[in-house]
Design a protein around this motif. Structure first.
Motif, PDB file in Angstrom:
ATOM      1  N   PRO A 174      34.215  39.159  38.811  1.00 48.80           N
ATOM      2  CA  PRO A 174      33.796  37.774  39.071  1.00 48.80           C
ATOM      3  C   PRO A 174      34.804  36.820  38.418  1.00 48.80           C
ATOM      4  N   LEU A 175      35.380  35.921  39.190  1.00 50.74           N
ATOM      5  CA  LEU A 175      36.432  35.033  38.696  1.00 50.74           C
ATOM      6  C   LEU A 175      35.945  33.592  38.686  1.00 50.74           C
ATOM      7  N   VAL A 176      36.211  32.898  37.577  1.00 49.93           N
ATOM      8  CA  VAL A 176      35.866  31.477  37.467  1.00 49.93           C
ATOM      9  C   VAL A 176      36.999  30.755  36.758  1.00 49.93           C
ATOM     10  N   HIS A 177      37.184  29.485  37.102  1.00 50.60           N
ATOM     11  CA  HIS A 177      38.081  28.631  36.345  1.00 50.60           C
ATOM     12  C   HIS A 177      37.392  28.245  35.043  1.00 50.60           C
ATOM     13  N   GLU A 178      38.134  28.329  33.936  1.00 53.08           N
ATOM     14  CA  GLU A 178      37.623  27.899  32.646  1.00 53.08           C
ATOM     15  C   GLU A 178      38.381  26.656  32.202  1.00 53.08           C
ATOM     16  N   PRO A 179      37.724  25.654  31.583  1.00 47.39           N
ATOM     17  CA  PRO A 179      36.317  25.652  31.177  1.00 47.39           C
ATOM     18  C   PRO A 179      35.384  25.030  32.216  1.00 47.39           C
ATOM     19  N   GLU A 180      35.900  24.745  33.408  1.00 52.25           N
ATOM     20  CA  GLU A 180      35.080  24.065  34.412  1.00 52.25           C
ATOM     21  C   GLU A 180      33.958  24.941  34.960  1.00 52.25           C
ATOM     22  N   ARG A 181      34.116  26.269  34.824  1.00 53.23           N
ATOM     23  CA  ARG A 181      33.135  27.234  35.348  1.00 53.23           C
ATOM     24  C   ARG A 181      32.998  27.133  36.859  1.00 53.23           C
ATOM     25  N   VAL A 182      34.098  26.910  37.542  1.00 52.47           N
ATOM     26  CA  VAL A 182      34.111  26.834  39.003  1.00 52.47           C
ATOM     27  C   VAL A 182      34.509  28.204  39.554  1.00 52.47           C
ATOM     28  N   PRO A 183      33.724  28.775  40.470  1.00 49.04           N
ATOM     29  CA  PRO A 183      34.069  30.089  41.019  1.00 49.04           C
ATOM     30  C   PRO A 183      35.430  30.068  41.712  1.00 49.04           C
ATOM     31  N   VAL A 184      36.137  31.192  41.615  1.00 54.62           N
ATOM     32  CA  VAL A 184      37.460  31.335  42.209  1.00 54.62           C
ATOM     33  C   VAL A 184      37.401  32.398  43.298  1.00 54.62           C
ATOM     34  N   SER A 185      37.957  32.097  44.445  1.00 55.89           N
ATOM     35  CA  SER A 185      37.993  33.044  45.553  1.00 55.89           C
ATOM     36  C   SER A 185      39.133  34.040  45.361  1.00 55.89           C
ATOM     37  N   PRO A 186      38.850  35.356  45.388  1.00 57.41           N
ATOM     38  CA  PRO A 186      39.934  36.345  45.287  1.00 57.41           C
ATOM     39  C   PRO A 186      40.993  36.155  46.363  1.00 57.41           C
ATOM     40  N   ALA A 187      40.573  35.755  47.581  1.00 58.25           N
ATOM     41  CA  ALA A 187      41.545  35.534  48.654  1.00 58.25           C
ATOM     42  C   ALA A 187      42.489  34.391  48.299  1.00 58.25           C
ATOM     43  N   ASP A 188      41.940  33.337  47.682  1.00 59.78           N
ATOM     44  CA  ASP A 188      42.794  32.219  47.262  1.00 59.78           C
ATOM     45  C   ASP A 188      43.776  32.659  46.180  1.00 59.78           C
ATOM     46  N   VAL A 189      43.311  33.491  45.249  1.00 57.65           N
ATOM     47  CA  VAL A 189      44.189  33.970  44.187  1.00 57.65           C
ATOM     48  C   VAL A 189      45.313  34.824  44.778  1.00 57.65           C
ATOM     49  N   ARG A 190      44.983  35.680  45.743  1.00 60.96           N
ATOM     50  CA  ARG A 190      46.018  36.512  46.371  1.00 60.96           C
ATOM     51  C   ARG A 190      47.088  35.653  47.031  1.00 60.96           C
ATOM     52  N   ARG A 191      46.668  34.592  47.711  1.00 58.90           N
ATOM     53  CA  ARG A 191      47.650  33.700  48.332  1.00 58.90           C
ATOM     54  C   ARG A 191      48.508  33.013  47.270  1.00 58.90           C
ATOM     55  N   THR A 192      47.871  32.640  46.178  1.00 61.79           N
ATOM     56  CA  THR A 192      48.622  32.003  45.089  1.00 61.79           C
ATOM     57  C   THR A 192      49.629  32.977  44.484  1.00 61.79           C
ATOM     58  N   LEU A 193      49.238  34.229  44.303  1.00 61.55           N
ATOM     59  CA  LEU A 193      50.145  35.222  43.728  1.00 61.55           C
ATOM     60  C   LEU A 193      51.335  35.460  44.646  1.00 61.55           C
ATOM     61  N   ASP A 194      51.101  35.473  45.949  1.00 60.66           N
ATOM     62  CA  ASP A 194      52.212  35.606  46.907  1.00 60.66           C
ATOM     63  C   ASP A 194      53.193  34.451  46.744  1.00 60.66           C
ATOM     64  N   ARG A 195      52.653  33.247  46.580  1.00 59.97           N
ATOM     65  CA  ARG A 195      53.512  32.065  46.436  1.00 59.97           C
ATOM     66  C   ARG A 195      54.281  32.118  45.110  1.00 59.97           C
TER      67      ARG A 195
END
Length: 274
Positions: A174-195
């Motif tokens: 389970p991924l969240v932005h800290e300290p905002e506690r906003v959920p993070v989409s794994p698909a969004d993270v994968r796109r970010t890692l590619d970039r």
């Protein structure tokens, strides 16, 4: 503690199937401290470590005698200087810092804000150095603190260059932005890692504790492995990624050359995190 060999003899009860219970308990006491809990009473130390008060007092006394802990006049325990001296011998931190500090100082002077250096430890990034201008904005992380991999500049760089199996395992959590506690989409993270791999930079916009821009680049060693990530944190209102990014990349390359790399850090083809 002394160098004498431990006494042998009968042990009450059953030993755990793995590990030395005394060592495990001593490590649990040390792990009770973090950046938000730098000084602990005996009761707090017991509660946070899960060790009964009597055992915690006995172990804390041994650790204090050795210098791993110190006890103030108010009775509260803090991490001891001896433990810092031992930790400073870690090659991934000390050798890296010695090479990186001169270039980091130059970048800190230019930006007038924060310059961070971090390495990956398990599923987190550990901050091994931070240089900050006196008038720099507030930030959440101190040296020795741990940062999430999926929502910080240094973390994204380290995650982007981690082995594919590790990335998949990390993104299953389970991924969240800290300290905002906003959920993070794994698909969004994968796109970010590619970039990040494609551009050689990670850029993160944060809103807490105040709007800021984090720009990070990889640091590569002589084996062409990504061993660290360098980042600068600047107020978002006064930041331009088009100028901050090249500065961070240039300094990361300078540190990489100091570590013996012949490849440009931040360029396509940088290796995986060792």
């Amino acid at each position: 503690m002394t160098d004498a060999a431990p006494r042998t003899g009968a042990v009450r009860g059953r030993r755990p199937p793995q590990g030395d219970p005394v060592v495990d308990r001593a490590l649990a006491l040390l792990a009770a401290f973090d950046t938000a809990h730098r000084a602990l009473t005996l009761a707090e130390l017991s509660r946070r470590s899960g060790i009964p008060v009597s055992s915690a007092l006995r172990l804390a006394g041994r650790l204090t005698a050795w210098g791993a802990l110190e006890r103030g006049a108010d009775g509260r325990f803090t991490i001891g200087l001896r433990l810092w001296e031992v930790a400073s011998l870690a090659p991934r931190g000390q050798g890296l810092r010695q090479v990186a500090l001169p270039a980091m100082r130059d970048l800190a002077e230019v930006t007038g804000q924060h310059v961070l250096l971090a390495v990956r430890e398990g599923h987190e990034a550990v901050l091994v150095e931070r240089l900050s201008d006196r008038g720099a904005m507030p930030v959440l992380y101190d040296v020795g603190g741990r940062l999430p991999l999926h929502s910080t500049g240094v973390g994204l760089v380290l995650l982007a260059h981690a082995p594919a199996e590790f990335q998949a395992e990390h993104l299953e959590q389970p991924l969240v932005h800290e300290p905002e506690r906003v959920p993070v989409s794994p698909a969004d993270v994968r796109r970010t890692l590619d970039r990040v791999r494609r551009e050689g930079l990670a850029t993160v916009h944060r809103r807490t504790p105040q709007p800021l821009l984090a720009v990070a680049a990889p640091v590569v060693d002589a084996s062409e492995h990504v061993v660290a990530a360098l980042s600068v944190l600047v107020p978002e209102a006064a930041a331009d990624p088009r100028t901050v990014g090249p500065a961070v990349r240039t300094v990361a390359r300078a540190i990489s050359r100091g570590l013996g790399s012949r490849r440009s850090a931040g360029s396509p083809g940088a290796g995986t995190v060792r």
